[in-house]
Structures are given as C-alpha cells and as structure tokens.
Design an enzyme around this catalytic site. Sequence first.
Site, PDB file in Angstrom:
ATOM      1  N   SER A   1       0.844  -1.198   0.000  1.00  0.00           N
ATOM      2  CA  SER A   1       0.000   0.000   0.000  1.00  0.00           C
ATOM      3  C   SER A   1       0.879   1.246   0.000  1.00  0.00           C
ATOM      4  CB  SER A   1      -0.939   0.028   1.218  1.00  0.00           C
ATOM      5  OG  SER A   1      -0.194   0.186   2.417  1.00  0.00           O
TER       6      SER A   1
ATOM      7  N   ILE B   1       3.143   4.494  -0.472  1.00  0.00           N
ATOM      8  CA  ILE B   1       4.280   4.797  -1.337  1.00  0.00           C
ATOM      9  C   ILE B   1       5.082   3.547  -1.681  1.00  0.00           C
ATOM     10  CG2 ILE B   1       4.435   7.192  -0.546  1.00  0.00           C
ATOM     11  CD1 ILE B   1       6.856   6.407   1.106  1.00  0.00           C
TER      12      ILE B   1
ATOM     13  N   SER C   1      11.400  10.127   7.509  1.00  0.00           N
ATOM     14  CA  SER C   1      10.272  11.053   7.632  1.00  0.00           C
ATOM     15  C   SER C   1      10.791  12.416   8.046  1.00  0.00           C
ATOM     16  CB  SER C   1       9.281  10.533   8.677  1.00  0.00           C
ATOM     17  OG  SER C   1       8.368  11.541   9.061  1.00  0.00           O
TER      18      SER C   1
ATOM     19  N   TYR D   1       7.882   7.363  16.917  1.00  0.00           N
ATOM     20  CA  TYR D   1       8.078   7.210  15.474  1.00  0.00           C
ATOM     21  C   TYR D   1       9.123   8.193  14.953  1.00  0.00           C
ATOM     22  CZ  TYR D   1       6.781   7.211  10.489  1.00  0.00           C
ATOM     23  OH  TYR D   1       6.787   7.145   9.116  1.00  0.00           O
TER      24      TYR D   1
ATOM     25  N   LYS E   1      12.795   7.554  13.177  1.00  0.00           N
ATOM     26  CA  LYS E   1      13.151   8.084  11.861  1.00  0.00           C
ATOM     27  C   LYS E   1      14.493   8.814  11.928  1.00  0.00           C
ATOM     28  CE  LYS E   1       9.872   6.187   9.800  1.00  0.00           C
ATOM     29  NZ  LYS E   1      10.106   5.179   8.744  1.00  0.00           N
TER      30      LYS E   1
ATOM     31  N   THR F   1      -1.584   8.507   2.501  1.00  0.00           N
ATOM     32  CA  THR F   1      -1.475   7.055   2.504  1.00  0.00           C
ATOM     33  C   THR F   1      -2.333   6.469   3.622  1.00  0.00           C
ATOM     34  OG1 THR F   1       0.383   7.018   4.064  1.00  0.00           O
ATOM     35  CG2 THR F   1       0.913   7.249   1.711  1.00  0.00           C
TER      36      THR F   1
END
Length: 320
Positions: free
Chosen positions: A50, A52, A175, A202, A206, A235
């Site tokens: 799914s 990118i 990110s 998160y 990253k 997304t």
Amino acid sequence: MSLYQKGVFVIKGLREFTKSGYQAASKSFVESDLNKDASGLVFMITGANSGIGKAAAIAIAKKGGEVHMVCRSLDRANKAKDEIIDESKNQNVHVHILDMSQSGEVYKFADSFSADHGKLNVLVNNAGCMVLERKLIGEVETNFATNTLGTYILTKQLTPLLLRSEQPRVITVSSGGMYIQKLNANDMQLSKLSPFDGEVSYAQQKRHQVILTEELAKQHPNIHFSSMHPGWADTPAVQNSMPDFHRRMQGKFRTPEEGADTIVWLALSEAALKQPTGSFFLDRRPQSLHLPLAWTRESKQDRAKFLKELDELAEKLKPK
C-alpha cells in the site's frame, strides 16, 4: 519539542513537504533520469502492499525490474501484487510474508532469501509503523522493533547478497518528523517516556534511520546508501495513525506516486549514484539533517553508544 522547533518545522513542512512543494521541486527534475530499463535487476521493497511502497513497486515493475514485496498480510499483499502486475504488465512480482517487528523472523527471512537468490540490486526499507500505545514484543517496544531494529537487521543480513551485485543500493524511507527529534542515546526505546507518545517514538526512530544510513555508508563503501523523506503523502498509514493531521491537511497532501518519486529515482537513476552515499533526500535533492538552531545534533559519544547498543540488541535476538 520547543515552540521554536515546532514553528520552524511547520513552516518548512507547508513550504516543502506538501503537494505544492513537490510541484515546485519537480520543475527541476531531469526527465531522462528515469529512462532506465531495469530488466535483470532485483528489487526488494518492504511494506509494498500500500501507499508509497506500492507506488514504488508499480513504477519499478513498469521499468521491467524483478520486484520482491515483503509484507505482513498475505491477503493484502496478494491483492496488491495482482494490481501491480495488472498496471505494470510485468509478471515478475513476488510476495514474501514477514512481520518486521519479529527480529528472529527477520533474520530467518534474510538468510532464506540470500540462499535462494543469486543477487539483490536494490533494497528499499519502506515498512514502518506508528503504534500509539506502548506495546512490547518480548523486551522490545513495537515501534522500535519495526522501524529501527527490523530495518537494521534486514539491511545487515542482506549486505553480503547486495555486495554480489554491481552498484547495489539501499534506500530507507525516513520522515520529516526526524527534524524535531534529537537522538536519545540513553533511552533508545523511550522506555522512560511518560506518558508514551507514539508520534514522538516514530519520529525518534526516523532519526535512528538517518543515522544508520550514514554509518552503514561508511562501513560499506561499495553500496550506495540513502535515506529519504517522501513528503506528506496521503497514505493509509497516515490516515490510520494520524487522523487529526490527515483531516487538517486535506487538499495539501501529495499522492502516493509523488511521495514515491524519490524512492524510484534513488533506485533507478545513474544521477542518484553521483550523490554522496549516506545522504538524506527530499524531491531528488540532498537535504540538511537538522533545522537551523534546533539543537538536534547528537554528540559523537551518543552516536557511538546508540550504534553499539543497537548492534548488541540485534545480536542478542539472533536465533541460535
């Protein structure tokens, strides 16, 4: 995150990470960079069912590449595989089932793939998660297990296979959130973060990925390493993990294809290989790793401590 950091990040994001940012940057793209026949080249993309990851898989399959999708859900992966084949007219698309949060399984998968395949030209570390509550897999926090540890183990274990190929590449999807995080080497799993914040976790991971890209590039000069920021793309991951952000940014999101453009460019173009290995990219251009005056630079000692502890944890979890 200070008010200054937040303010600079928001301004930068609205200017560069949105659809309008992509449209402005794309005016300088060299169209011929992607005039590439990828027949005979082998690509692995994690999280390819799914968003990118799927968009990148379609673009690479259209160029004739052999695409290996590494996904967690068999049903979703097979559905995406059929769609990728239908759109690309390339039958050479394969599904592998792996939960990147399961360290032992990542080791086994990498070893099995290496035994069954003669080469791997490009590894795209795209799979990631943002679990909003603290959950443990054994002794490892779930976000960290997937985003940092799983990515590290897979890349490390596939390095010998990559080195069998001519001009191998590793691309890790990071990110822009990493801009607001300084490496926390004293608590790399954020076990002391109270209350737990999945978005902070998160973003910290990253930052980990960008640091790992730089360090692995130093260790393996015959592999071209890069990390990249896809911008703010619409997304399923964003919709599910950040619903408030998704609602506020309606009309400003990039498409998954726009978000995946730099992945495809890094995976296929000769122009990408002319850029310094270990760099961080947005819209086909190397980027600074820090916002101005944001105090996010780690010390050499903290970086060394993080790398040592991560490697020790990975070795500890290696199947006997």
